[in-house]
Design an enzyme around this catalytic site. Structure first.
Site, PDB file in Angstrom:
ATOM      1  CB  SER A 222      -0.816  -0.052   1.247  1.00  0.00           C
ATOM      2  OG  SER A 222      -1.953   1.048   1.200  1.00  0.00           O
TER       3      SER A 222
ATOM      4  CG  ASP B 295      -4.378  -1.667   0.831  1.00  0.00           C
ATOM      5  OD1 ASP B 295      -3.120  -2.258   0.994  1.00  0.00           O
ATOM      6  OD2 ASP B 295      -4.360  -0.287   1.247  1.00  0.00           O
TER       7      ASP B 295
END
Length: 1071
Positions: free
Chosen positions: A786, A908
């Site tokens: 991320s 994510d």
């Protein structure tokens, strides 16, 4: 028989404020006839004859020689009284000499021969005031019964008998007042006396000189002045009786040392080598004299010695029981010693001299940041600007021309503006004589002389003597105020009337459309429309040289403008006429949105160490303005976190710490010390104890300051420290006991966490500063999730850490710009492409990258990695060669709820691997095993160090309940909410168990392991857009790194120990 004349009875009259009775003073304007009792010698002789017998009986007759004027004086050192001669008390001697005795002072006897009077009568009518030479023709004789001869040129003592006479010819200087000696005990005597015309002195007179009131003496009784003198002397008498100190009870009241006290003090050793300023302390105690337990800061005009004359006695400027309290003031006074030593002490009255010295000390204490010329203006020292003083300063001190343009930090103006603000009219006139061009300059806020002027008198002389300044009568300052607006808003009616009379207007005319939009709230859309319609006006300037960037008042408008700076060719560090960038101007002018404006400027690449023409940075200006509450400490913390150098000095050699120490702002000092601000170099003048070189060592000071800074509850956070086995692993690595033929590789792992990626960047910056080199090139294999993948990709594509910091500050405003999630996915993709380009993952040759994402197309969801290398065949399929880097980053940052899934299936990577350290180690192990199985064991690599970066540890929160009760629906709802928060926390966990597992695996392989994750003072949500929250997070990370410098230094040792790093060629082999 008593004879009177038109001048009234013979009386002694003296001046107020003088408590010691003198006996004779001759006024410059006194006529010689005023010293006789009648208008003719016959009258004199008659009057004397009639009173001769009574005088003889009193035994007071003194034989005189004819033709001479005689004066009997008992105390020639005191000379305040002005005698007016009358025949009321005239007495005749045996030789026909007239003698006059005062009613109130029988020791004073004036005797004159009537023959001498007759001879000199025509000439005696001439006024001494008109021609002193008239009096020089008269030969006077003084009978010195009290053994002292008085002469105005000098006071000499001659031992004579009552019949001995000393004859002197009067000169021009004989007819002046003799200065009275100051009483040492009371210290209340005036130092000089004005000359008084006897004709203006009568029993009912109320004035005798332009500045003094003359009080008549009461016949046969005490005068009012005697009573006042006794009242003034009484406290000193009581203090002496009670053995109280000679100095004032107020520690800051300037007092002159009594000569008798000088022997009881010794000079204390200091680092200031100036005999004029010393610190003294009492040295002896006797039955008659108790030792003084206070330290005195002393100004000694000719040095501190008991041999000095009365006029050269030292002054006690300040007193304290702690020497340290005086050291700061000592250095400040020493820096401005010229202001003290240049006082004309030989001609100045004692009380005026004390007053001027005390005023200097007060201003220096109140305004420690003032330079010498500023103090001179504040104390109205016109003599400072004289030709002689200027010549001396040019030869021995800072050139006067340089001082005239010395910026006053807190007022943010120059000396000429300070003089106008304080209404120093004489100084203003002198400055007009010296350099009229000074009155055409503006201060740092755009104010010209018409904004500063505080009286119509100054306004008129500026108008008359500096015509060039008339052109600025309608010029606006940075706040858009014209001089007339300023005069009205600050209640200066006379100045306003003057300006209106000269044609001043309330407004000068509007700025262009862009400038108006930049000063309006929520006008970002207007800015965009204006720039689209008239892009050419983006580079226009106002009369002060300000660009649209300089005049911005709100973040939204500034962001809208700077988002197009490349397209419009804007220079964010452009300077105005005053030589200031927008950053410097924002600091010195009270912006309603200051912190967001500073964040926006830095996010778009502003130079945080830009300087003005005086070499001052934003930190210099902040240090001077924090004390005046014109800037918040949060702004200072942000400046430091964003790279402002706390040790940069201006052209005067001053650091931000020096300025903060001058103002004694402890909070500002604590911030600067925590940031590593050093003390001034040895020998630098004007330093206070918090910046002087002679105090504690830097390291001890830093540690003490950092220990006082607490972030949250320490028990809530994992400690950044080594276990015993980790210390052993590091020692083995540094000792070389793990040497082998395998190539060594350094591993770096970065966690996910949204905007909290700034914590990783701030930590990397701190390590890079200690390393002294680009840190990322020391690592060979990296993994990021991320926000960690964004940082990793940015560094891999050549961005610096400061550029990545700026990128993140832009990201929060461009990407998280909605009211609530989900945020605009198109904006996110555009931002990633703008920042990282459209190249492929495979175009990054080195280091090896692992970018995590979760494929949520089916359950169970799978962790996938985008790589720029071919992985082991049993680990995962190869990443497509054509995959764009921005696409891999888009997948990894697709946080659920905040953004739509990438390609409708990728979310994510933090859902499975928010801390990718374990995945990174697994990848290296799989690589080595693949080589081993294929018979290429010698090509395997050895892990040298693993460094894991977290996005900050948030404070712990208490979970209220986890039990579900069917009888209590509300409690059940709370339980479900708590369970959901717990599941999400553990699913995305990067602290706790993941860190422990990575540490233990690294330890089993005897690999040094480092974990950095700063404790945060509050829970910052990963999509937070609050500038205050972001700045607080950056500062928390900065302090964390400062506190753990030893931990960082161990990592630096390990990275630098391997001479193969940075690798010249890749140590990896294709599988």
């Amino acid at each position: 028989m008593t004879t009177t004349n038109k001048d009234g009875p013979f009386r002694q009259q003296y001046l107020p404020g003088v408590h010691k009775e003198p006996n004779l003073a001759i006024s410059e304007s006194t006529h010689s006839s005023d010293w006789y009792s009648a208008t003719s010698s016959e009258d004199c002789f008659q009057a004397a004859s009639q009173s001769f017998s009574s005088q003889k009986s009193n035994g007071n007759v003194i034989t005189q020689q004819p033709g001479k004027l005689h004066c009997e004086i008992s105390d020639p050192k005191s000379c305040s009284f002005v005698p007016a001669i009358s025949t009321d008390n005239a007495q005749m001697g045996t030789s026909g000499i007239i003698k006059y005795r005062s009613y109130s002072n029988p020791d004073l006897l004036v005797a004159m021969s009537p023959l001498a009077y007759r001879d000199e009568a025509p000439q005696s009518q001439k006024s001494v005031a008109n021609s002193r030479q008239d009096l020089t023709q008269t030969s006077c004789e003084v009978v010195t019964v009290s053994e002292t001869v008085v002469n105005a040129d000098s006071i000499t003592t001659t031992t004579v008998t009552s019949s001995t006479t000393t004859t002197a010819t009067a000169s021009q200087e004989d007819f002046i007042m003799v200065e009275a000696e100051q009483d040492e005990t009371a210290g209340l005597c005036d130092a000089t006396m004005p000359l008084v015309d006897k004709k203006n002195i009568t029993t009912s007179s109320t004035t005798s000189s332009p500045s003094r009131q003359i009080t008549p003496r009461i016949e046969n009784g005490l005068s009012f002045e005697n009573v006042v003198s006794l009242v003034k002397i009484f406290p000193a008498f009581v203090n002496k009786l009670l053995k109280k100190p000679w100095y004032a009870s107020r520690c800051d009241e300037v007092c002159q040392f009594p000569k008798a006290e000088l022997a009881y003090y010794d000079i204390v050793s200091t680092d200031v080598d100036d005999e004029h300023f010393v610190i003294v302390a009492g040295k002896v105690t006797t039955d008659e004299h108790l030792m003084d337990n206070q330290f005195h800061l002393v100004f000694a005009p000719v040095g501190f010695s008991e041999d000095v004359s009365l006029d050269e006695r030292p002054f006690s400027l300040f007193r304290a029981t702690d020497k340290k309290d005086l050291m700061d003031l000592l250095h400040l006074c020493d820096e401005k010693s010229f202001l003290f030593t240049s006082l004309d002490m030989s001609t100045m009255r004692a009380d005026i001299l004390r007053s001027k010295i005390e005023e200097l000390v007060i201003q220096i204490r109140l305004k420690p940041h003032y330079h010498m010329i500023h103090v001179a203006i504040a104390t109205d020292r016109l003599d400072f600007f004289s030709d002689g003083m200027i010549k001396t300063m040019n030869e021995t001190l800072e050139p006067f021309e340089s001082q005239l343009r010395c910026l006053c930090h807190t007022e943010n103006c120059y000396p000429v503006h300070l003089a106008l603000t304080m209404d120093r009219q004489k100084i203003v006139e002198r400055l007009l004589e010296l350099d009229p061009t000074l009155f055409c300059e503006t201060d740092k806020a755009g104010n010209n002389v018409w904004h500063h002027v505080n009286s119509s008198f100054c306004a008129q002389i500026i108008w008359d003597r500096c015509p060039a300044s008339q052109h600025f009568i309608d010029e606006r300052n940075m706040d858009g105020q014209s001089p007339l607006n300023e005069a009205v808003s600050t209640a200066k009616p006379l100045v306003a009337t003057f300006l209106i009379g000269k044609g001043a207007k309330f407004t000068r005319g509007d700025r262009n459309e862009l400038f108006v939009a930049m000063t309006s709230k929520n006008a970002q859309s207007v800015v965009e429309v204006v720039l689209t319609d008239k892009p050419e006006i983006a580079n226009e300037r106002d009369a002060l040289g300000n660009s649209a960037i300089h005049v911005a008042l709100y973040k939204e408008s500034l962001n809208a403008l700077l988002n197009r700076k490349v397209e419009l060719g804007l220079d964010i560090d452009v300077k105005n006429n005053a030589g200031e960038t927008a950053l410097l101007l924002f600091i010195t002018t009270r912006k309603p949105d200051l912190l967001p404006l500073l964040v926006t400027l830095y996010a778009h690449g502003a130079n945080m160490n830009a300087t003005d023409p005086h070499g001052n940075t934003a930190l210099h200006k902040s240090a001077a303005l924090v004390d005046a509450k014109k800037i918040s400490l949060e702004c200072v913390k942000f400046l430091i976190s964003a790279g402002s150098n706390p040790n940069k000095i201006n052209l005067r050699g001053e650091s931000p710490r020096h300025l903060a120490a001058s103002l004694q702002n402890q909070e500002m000092l604590a911030i600067l010390k925590a940031a590593g601000a050093t003390r001034c170099p040895k020998g630098y003048k004007g330093c206070r104890s918090n910046c002087r070189h002679d105090c504690s060592s830097a390291e001890d000071e830093y540690e003490e300051t950092l220990q006082k800074i607490r972030i949250g509850n320490e028990s809530d956070y994992e400690k950044t420290e080594f276990t015993a086995s980790e210390k052993l692993n590091i020692q083995d690595t540094l000792d070389g006991s793990r040497r082998g033929k395998k190539a060594k590789v350094n591993l770096i792992s970065m966690d996910g966490g949204g905007i909290r990626g700034l914590v990783i960047i701030q930590t990397l910056i701190a390590i890079e500063e200690r390393l002294g080199d680009d840190i990322f090139k020391y690592f060979d294999w990296s993994a990021g999730t991320s926000t960690g993948s964004l940082i990793m990709a940015g560094l891999a594509t050549g961005k610096s850490l400061r550029e990545m910091q700026q990128t993140y500050l832009l990201l929060k405003d461009r990407v998280f710009d909605g009211i609530m999630p989900p945020y605009d996915t198109v904006q996110l993709e555009k931002f990633i492409q703008d920042q990282f380009g459209t190249g492929t993952v495979w175009e990054i040759p080195y280091p090896r990258l692992m970018i995590s994402a979760v494929n949520s197309e089916k359950l169970p969801v799978r962790l996938e990695m985008a790589r720029n290398y071919k992985p082991a065949k049993d680990v995962a399929p190869e990443t497509p060669k054509e995959m764009p880097l921005w696409m891999a980053l888009r997948r990894s940052t697709a946080a659920p709820v905040l953004f739509k899934p990438s390609e409708d299936r990728y979310i994510d990577g933090g859902i499975i691997s928010n801390n990718p350290a374990l995945d990174l180690m697994s990848e290296v192990h799989a690589y080595n095993r693949e080589l081993q199985l294929s018979g290429r064991k010698s090509d395997a690599v050895q892990m040298n160090v693993l460094v894991s970066f977290g996005t900050g540890q948030i404070p712990s929160t208490v979970i209220e309940t986890l039990s579900i009760d069917s009888n209590s629906p509300l409690q059940s709802i709370k339980t479900i909410k708590n369970l959901a928060a717990m599941f999400i926390d553990q699913a995305t966990a990067s602290e706790g168990a993941p860190v422990a597992r990575s540490r233990q695996w690294a330890d089993s392989l005897e690999i040094p392991f480092f974990r950095f994750s700063a404790p945060l003072s509050k829970n910052i949500f990963l999509s937070s857009t609050s500038d205050l929250d972001v700045c607080t997070m950056m500062w928390d990370s900065f302090i964390y790194c400062r506190k753990h410098r030893d931990y960082i230094d161990e990592l630096v040792k390990v990275l630098k120990h391997d001479t193969d790093h940075p690798h010249v060629k890749t140590p990896f082999t294709d599988l």
